[in-house]
Scaffold this active site. Structure first.
Site, PDB file in Angstrom:
ATOM      1  N   LYS A  73     -28.144  41.835 -39.963  1.00  0.00           N
ATOM      2  CA  LYS A  73     -29.290  40.927 -39.946  1.00  0.00           C
ATOM      3  C   LYS A  73     -28.865  39.608 -40.587  1.00  0.00           C
ATOM      4  O   LYS A  73     -28.103  39.613 -41.567  1.00  0.00           O
ATOM      5  CB  LYS A  73     -30.439  41.587 -40.725  1.00  0.00           C
ATOM      6  CG  LYS A  73     -31.769  40.869 -40.670  1.00  0.00           C
ATOM      7  CD  LYS A  73     -32.829  41.694 -41.411  1.00  0.00           C
ATOM      8  CE  LYS A  73     -34.201  41.045 -41.351  1.00  0.00           C
ATOM      9  NZ  LYS A  73     -35.242  41.854 -42.031  1.00  0.00           N
ATOM     10  N   SER A 148     -39.368  42.726 -39.256  1.00  0.00           N
ATOM     11  CA  SER A 148     -38.653  41.483 -39.043  1.00  0.00           C
ATOM     12  C   SER A 148     -37.217  41.678 -38.561  1.00  0.00           C
ATOM     13  O   SER A 148     -36.619  40.731 -38.063  1.00  0.00           O
ATOM     14  CB  SER A 148     -38.643  40.678 -40.342  1.00  0.00           C
ATOM     15  OG  SER A 148     -37.889  41.370 -41.324  1.00  0.00           O
ATOM     16  N   SER A 172     -39.939  46.498 -42.221  1.00  0.00           N
ATOM     17  CA  SER A 172     -39.107  45.662 -41.345  1.00  0.00           C
ATOM     18  C   SER A 172     -37.875  46.348 -40.771  1.00  0.00           C
ATOM     19  O   SER A 172     -37.209  45.771 -39.907  1.00  0.00           O
ATOM     20  CB  SER A 172     -38.673  44.391 -42.083  1.00  0.00           C
ATOM     21  OG  SER A 172     -39.723  43.468 -42.111  1.00  0.00           O
TER      22      SER A 172
END
Lengths: 473, 132
Positions: A73, A148, A172
């Site tokens: 990420k 996310s 997330s």
């Protein structure tokens, strides 16, 4: 070379049999990313073979991720490469060091494929808040991948990486894992170092893996978990061999089903898949037990005070002085702050920073922040009480399957509600996992099965997931 | 704060609010406490974010709706409850007060180089003290 969807296990076997080399696997995934990423937008940046520093490596015991392609990420630092956090304010930021989680995986032999898309500073549930475009769900390009960590979930689901890392502050990792049909784990708070992770809400943030199988997740966690001198919140506890206990029987385990997670607001197609998994657990010899988490109804309200408060503090570092975007042609210091932040942040970070500044401001602290932390204690106590009677707590990961792009982006509160089952777990600090449990009958999209364990008992959580994964096949 | 009616457009399409389980769909008009424009300006000042007139109007509604939502906590009795600030029980994680190794000047320079305005190994900042 054939084109199967590789796992850590299958690559390991292939390397042992000398069917392919790490460089060939890297090229295979590079080509897949080139072909698919324009449409999916799972990756924000992709790395070269030359950057892997791989000339001298061999497959040894301490190299358990030898030649495994991993995506990170974009809120985690990989030295000498750009880390945007999904924000314009960091669009040119170059990492000066590796995050501890990144360093651990690299030294275990992982190949770094690239950095994945995310909601700006991990604030969102759909990846629509990224400053660099929307990631699409590999199962249906008109739908969101969740968020996310949507880019990481989509990359693994579309086989543009074998596994990936995400971060989970209120769901997330687990919510996008559920939406994309992959395994996603949030370890116990304190298990995995956040050094080199852009801080969002420090009392809640935790790093964890996305994988295609539970076994792969167990392998990743064995490397990721452990105390780190650079993150004082990591716990000095031994990390058990999670993979060694996966096959131990689950007969006789007590599985708690909170009535608060199975009631109003839950889509029928999600409930149907979850009920099917519950029946499979019962067939495997587990005892299903009704439990109650009476304060879970308040978890989202607590979260929307605690999280923005910590956000407003953590994001004060973006001042246009030390790094990131700086507004041009301004001589006054205060104006540098105000304008740089106005130009650099998107709407969601602005909204949360302001909410947090308000909740912490003089005269409001007791009414908002202190009150929220007291209710948080009650939420934790609900879990503690329930775990006196059961070994794990299960339910749906999200109330719905992946929604359409644009469907909720105009209404922050309705977007927030998609994390209603995952948020209480972060507030309590517990480990939890989302396991794909089939496709919804109506949307034909993946459904996630949520397994929550007592503090630091990842082993039991993974074991239940491993058995259920097998039963579902 | 003043109380006003606001239009919550997509309210009926989302999942039911917690605490209202089983209740009929929420009416799209809602009676809530509204932050004033002056309060929004004050919050933006605390947050060090310059906002436009458009943003002021938007944040006024959005923040008010969220605050209204979190006010459901007022109904929870927390008498005698200790706040939970952290979950691991760790206290005072310390380390020996010693340098971990030789300073890495090359890395330090790369960190300084991230700043928008630098001079050699220093970060340049607009003057803090104003001339009289």
């Amino acid at each position: 070379m054939k084109h199967p969807s590789y796992t850590i296990q299958s690559l390991r076997e292939g390397y042992l049999k000398k069917e392919f080399t790490p460089q060939e696997i890297f090229q295979h995934y590079t080509q897949r990313i080139e072909k698919e990423n324009t449409a999916l937008r799972a990756y924000l940046s992709v790395f070269q073979w030359a950057e892997q520093g791989w000339e001298q490596r061999n497959m040894t015991d301490d190299c358990s991720l030898f030649g495994i392609p991993i995506a990170f990420k974009d809120n985690m630092l990989v030295e000498h490469t750009i880390a945007t956090g999904g924000s314009h304010i960091l669009k040119n930021y170059v990492s000066a060091y590796d995050a501890t989680a990144v360093a651990r995986l690299k030294s275990a032999g992982a190949l770094v494929m690239g950095k994945t898309n995310m909601d700006e500073f991990a604030m969102g549930s759909s990846t629509e808040n990224s400053a660099f475009g929307v990631t699409r769900n590999p199962h249906d390009h008109h739908r969101v991948p969740g968020g996310s960590s949507g880019g990481s979930a989509a990359a693994v689901a579309a086989d543009l990486a074998v596994c990936a890392l995400g971060s989970d502050t209120g769901g997330s990792i687990r919510q996008p894992a559920g939406f994309c049909g992959v395994v996603g784990v949030k370890p116990s708070y304190g298990r995995v170092s956040r050094h080199g992770l852009m801080a969002m809400a420090s009392s809640l943030d935790q790093i964890g893996p996305f994988t295609k199988t539970v076994k792969d997740a167990a392998d990743m966690l064995e490397i990721l978990c452990g105390q780190d001198p650079y993150d004082a919140t990591t716990v000095p506890r031994d990390v058990p061999s999670f993979s060694a206990t996966l096959d131990a029987p689950i007969k006789g385990l007590r599985i708690g089903i909170p009535k608060e997670y199975m009631g109003a607001g839950l889509d029928a197609e999600v409930k149907e898949r979850v009920d099917r998994s519950l029946a499979l657990l019962e067939e495997a010899g587990c005892t299903l037990v009704d439990v109650s988490l009476p304060h879970s109804a308040y978890a989202l309200a607590v979260y929307y005070i605690v999280m923005p408060s910590e956000v407003s503090s953590n994001l004060s570092r973006f001042d246009g002085i030390r790094y990131g975007h700086s507004a041009r042609g301004i001589k006054d210091l205060l104006e540098v702050y105000r304008q740089s932040r106005a130009e650099g942040f998107g709407a969601e970070p602005k909204r949360r920073i302001m909410l947090g500044a308000y909740a912490l401001s003089s005269g409001y602290y007791d009414a908002y922040y202190l009150k929220a932390q007291k209710v948080r204690a009650l939420i934790r106590k609900d879990f503690d009480d329930a775990f006196k009677h059961v070994d794990v707590i299960v339910g749906p990961t999200s109330p719905t399957t992946a929604f359409k792009i644009g469907e909720k982006s105009s209404d922050p509160l309705s977007m927030y509600l998609s994390d209603i089952y995952t948020v209480p777990v972060n507030l309590a600090g517990l480990p939890a996992l989302s396991l794909p449990c089939g496709m919804g009958a109506e949307s034909h999209m993946p459904v996630g099965f949520h397994i929550i364990a007592p503090m630091f008992d990842e082993a039991t959580m993974l074991r239940v997931a491993h058995h259920l994964e097998y039963a579902l096949q | 704060m003043i109380r006003v009616w606001v239009w919550l457009s997509t309210e009926s399409t989302g999942p039911a609010r917690p605490g209202t389980a089983g209740a009929s769909p929420v009416h799209p008009f809602h009676f809530i406490s509204m932050l004033s424009e002056k309060e929004i300006d004050h919050i933006a000042e605390l947050a060090r974010i310059a906002i436009t007139a458009d943003e002021r109007r938007r944040f006024q509604k959005e923040l008010s709706v969220i605050l209204e939502y979190v006010h459901q906590l007022d109904t929870v009795s927390t008498e005698g409850v200790e706040p939970l600030y952290q979950v691991t029980g760790l206290r005072n994680a310390t380390r020996p007060d010693a340098a971990p190794g030789a300073p890495d000047h090359e890395r330090a320079q790369r960190i300084v180089d991230q700043a928008p305005h630098t001079q050699e190994r220093f970060v340049k900042v607009p003057s803090v003290l104003k001339k009289q």
